[in-house]
Design an enzyme around this catalytic site. Structure first.
Site, PDB file in Angstrom:
ATOM      1  N   LYS A 277      17.054  77.197  45.714  1.00 30.84           N
ATOM      2  CA  LYS A 277      17.359  76.348  44.592  1.00 30.84           C
ATOM      3  C   LYS A 277      16.477  76.172  43.585  1.00 30.84           C
ATOM      4  CE  LYS A 277      19.404  73.258  48.089  1.00 30.84           C
ATOM      5  NZ  LYS A 277      20.641  73.132  47.771  1.00 30.84           N
ATOM      6  N   GLU A 349      23.461  76.761  54.445  1.00 27.48           N
ATOM      7  CA  GLU A 349      22.701  76.804  55.953  1.00 27.48           C
ATOM      8  C   GLU A 349      23.082  75.675  56.762  1.00 27.48           C
ATOM      9  OE1 GLU A 349      21.305  75.118  53.531  1.00 27.48           O
ATOM     10  OE2 GLU A 349      21.018  73.426  54.460  1.00 27.48           O
ATOM     11  N   ARG A 351      26.341  74.517  57.545  1.00 28.79           N
ATOM     12  CA  ARG A 351      27.313  74.930  58.337  1.00 28.79           C
ATOM     13  C   ARG A 351      27.031  75.668  59.410  1.00 28.79           C
ATOM     14  NH1 ARG A 351      30.266  76.783  52.884  1.00 28.79           N
ATOM     15  NH2 ARG A 351      29.151  75.176  52.246  1.00 28.79           N
TER      16      ARG A 351
HETATM   17  N1  BES Z   1      21.588  70.435  51.495  1.00 26.77           N
HETATM   18  C1  BES Z   1      22.711  71.022  50.432  1.00 26.77           C
HETATM   19  C2  BES Z   1      23.515  70.232  49.835  1.00 26.77           C
HETATM   20  C3  BES Z   1      23.471  69.142  49.078  1.00 26.77           C
HETATM   21  C4  BES Z   1      23.531  68.980  47.667  1.00 26.77           C
HETATM   22  C5  BES Z   1      22.782  67.819  49.625  1.00 26.77           C
HETATM   23  C6  BES Z   1      22.946  68.046  46.929  1.00 26.77           C
HETATM   24  C7  BES Z   1      22.377  66.677  48.884  1.00 26.77           C
HETATM   25  C8  BES Z   1      22.467  66.812  47.548  1.00 26.77           C
HETATM   26  C9  BES Z   1      23.314  72.336  51.080  1.00 26.77           C
HETATM   27  O1  BES Z   1      22.820  72.883  52.238  1.00 26.77           O
HETATM   28  C10 BES Z   1      23.755  73.491  50.004  1.00 26.77           C
HETATM   29  O2  BES Z   1      22.727  73.803  49.580  1.00 26.77           O
HETATM   30  N2  BES Z   1      24.936  73.536  49.910  1.00 26.77           N
HETATM   31  C11 BES Z   1      25.284  74.478  48.812  1.00 26.77           C
HETATM   32  C12 BES Z   1      26.582  75.161  49.254  1.00 26.77           C
HETATM   33  C13 BES Z   1      27.114  76.533  48.476  1.00 26.77           C
HETATM   34  C14 BES Z   1      25.774  77.579  48.487  1.00 26.77           C
HETATM   35  C15 BES Z   1      28.254  76.996  48.963  1.00 26.77           C
HETATM   36  C16 BES Z   1      25.518  73.761  47.620  1.00 26.77           C
HETATM   37  O3  BES Z   1      26.211  72.537  47.589  1.00 26.77           O
HETATM   38  O4  BES Z   1      25.468  74.079  46.365  1.00 26.77           O
HETATM   39 ZN    ZN Z   2      21.126  71.801  53.152  1.00 30.52          ZN
HETATM   40 ZN    ZN Z   3      21.371  74.459  51.489  1.00 27.31          ZN
END
Ligand code: BES
Ligand code: ZN
Ligand code: ZN
Length: 501
Positions: A277, A349, A351
């Site tokens: 990220k 991750e 899911r």
């Molecule tokens: N934990 C994150 C989602 C999240 C984003 C929670 C912002 C709280 C605030 C999750 O694991 C994630 O990173 N999801 C990705 C999925 C994508 C790679 C398909 C996302 O939402 O960007």
């Molecule tokens: Zn996450």
């Molecule tokens: Zn994530």
């Protein structure tokens, strides 16, 4: 904070401060406020009449009574327009009053939880009052060593006449347990990830549920390997912290009754893994175990409330880091269900760990399965910071959750489990990929989970937005909100009422 319930009237309450409420658009006071006003020679009416206090929502004013009545101060709190009144506003108003009193460095205060001519029951109003006070006063301070003036309120006395005392006492008990659950979630989510690892999460679950009647089993890495929980193991591979699967059992229902299974995402830190990220706001990814904390809190609360239900709580816990053994884009994992998953993005991750937990849930032949997770950034884009997304297979279950949410003020909005998007998860070499397209990301994430959720009614709550908020709300300080705990407790209680009908 200690909460007492007493037969008493406002004018004779020996207290440092009495909180009284009034509406913006009603001139004549009623009930407690009228009583106080009369006791102070109409000073409240004069202030309101002069327009110095308009009674706008959460507006507060402090008055000194000069010994005309027993309370030393009156803290008058505005409730806004009467026709717009809701229990959630009442929570906010109690919070505003309590915060004002805390700022005055007073240690105790008194209030009457009952408003006249309002369409809510004594229990509903009393629960909302206590929730507003406890949740509004919450602060997370364990890491502050130099704060020399942290004021705290020690006692709230709720007064009423004899006939209402039993229902207020019961409401206080219910609210205290729901608030304890919410504050437990806030504490765990706020705790930095260096001190909130899968192991400490499991330890906190054990400690929190000790002597409540919730049985806890921690499934360790070796046992996961034996079972074939390779999706959960895969996510954990990039970190030195071993994964844990926290399995909680509360049997308050009939022996033969199928359990409700609650599953909570327990990623104690989500760096994204190899699909790293951006660093801005990455610190907030300590909140990625919020769903897991909710499940732990709710099981414990259900036991304390002695709910006549069987409930299983499952919290798959891991840390998502890009270590040398980490999962890589292109890897294929064979999940516990036997289905294979091609990893396209290691940041999806949640899911993966939920896939194995949802499959594991099938072993309990559930009556219903609800998972709660900070799952997708797409849900925050779609619904903003305050609303949780809901997707699921069963209208009845979704309606129950919607109803519970409307009562607790934890807003939920349904998104469609749009089957046509399933194709977006097709993989060239495995049964599925772990991501679809960027667009509609909350829906494809839920469609992914559905492949593991089994045949029982299932609902998924995406709390990525509201789990950690950037601005104060009336009774939710910014940061970890604890969303989901009161909602699921309410949902469980309502289930019992339905069962008994
Ligand atoms: N934990 C994150 C989602 C999240 C984003 C929670 C912002 C709280 C605030 C999750 O694991 C994630 O990173 N999801 C990705 C999925 C994508 C790679 C398909 C996302 O939402 O960007
Ligand atoms: Zn996450
Ligand atoms: Zn994530």
């Amino acid at each position: 904070m200690k909460i007492l319930v007493r037969k008493q009237n406002a004018r004779t309450s020996e207290t440092e401060a009495f909180i009284a409420f009034c509406f913006e658009n009603t001139d004549a006071f009623t009930g407690t406020v009228k009583e106080l006003d009369e006791g102070c020679n109409g000073v409240l009416s004069r202030i309101k009449g002069a327009g110095d206090f308009k009674a706008r929502m959460n507006e507060t004013i402090v008055l000194y009574t000069k010994d005309s009545i027993a309370p030393k101060r009156i803290v008058l709190v505005g409730l806004g327009k009467k026709e717009e009144f809701t229990l959630d506003r009442y929570r906010g108003a109690f919070s505003a009053g309590a915060r004002k009193i805390r700022d005055l460095a007073i240690k105790e205060f008194t209030a009457s939880p009952i408003l006249e001519d309002i369409d809510f029951s004594v229990s509903e109003m009393s629960e909302a009052a206590v929730e507003g006070v406890i949740l509004g006063l919450y602060r997370f301070t364990p890491y502050k060593t130099k704060n020399d003036r942290i004021e705290s309120l020690e006692r709230l006395t709720l007064i009423a006449d004899n006939k209402n005392i039993p229902s207020i006492k019961n409401a206080v008990h219910q609210a205290e347990i729901a608030c304890e659950a919410t504050c437990f979630v806030r504490d765990l989510v706020s705790t930095p990830a260096n001190e909130m690892t899968p192991s400490t999460l499991a330890a906190r679950a054990l400690k929190h549920c000790a002597s409540t009647g919730v049985k806890i089993k921690i499934i360790e890495k070796a046992a996961m390997k034996k079972m074939g929980m390779n999706a959960l193991l895969g996510v954990a591979r990039g970190s030195c912290e071993p994964p844990k699967l926290i399995v909680m059992t509360y049997n308050g229902g009939a022996k033969t009754a199928n359990p409700i299974v609650l599953v909570g995402k327990g990623i104690t830190f989500d760096s994204g893994g190899i699909s790293l990220k951006p660093s801005e706001k990455m610190d907030e990814m300590k909140d990625d175990m919020a769903g897991g904390a909710v499940v732990i809190a709710v099981l414990c609360a259900a036991a304390k409330l002695k709910l006549p239900l069987n409930i299983i709580g499952l919290v798959p816990a891991a840390e998502n880091l890009p270590g040398g053994c980490a999962l890589k884009p292109g890897d294929v994992l064979r999940s516990l269900s036997g289905q294979t998953i091609e990893i396209k993005n290691t940041d999806a991750e949640g899911r993966l760990i939920l896939a194995d937990a949802l499959e594991y849930a099938q072993r309990f032949t559930p009556a219903a399965v609800i998972d709660i997770a900070t799952l997708t950034g797409a849900c925050v884009v779609a619904l903003g910071e305050y609303l949780a997304g809901m997707l699921g297979t069963d209208d009845q279950l979704k309606n129950e959750l919607r109803h519970a949410a409307s009562l607790t003020g934890e807003a939920l909005w349904e998104l469609p489990l749009w089957q046509e998007y399933e194709d977006l998860l097709k993989s060239d070499i495995a049964d599925m990929k772990n991501v679809g397209t960027r667009m509609g990301g909350t829906i494809t994430a839920a469609l992914f989970l559905k492949k593991f959720a089994g045949a029982a009614p299932w609902a998924h709550l995406d709390i990525a937005g509201p789990a950690f908020i950037s601005q104060d709300k009336p009774y939710i300080p910014k940061g970890a909100s604890g969303i989901g705990a009161r909602l699921l407790i309410r949902f469980l209680k309502n289930r019992i009422e339905r069962q008994n009908e």
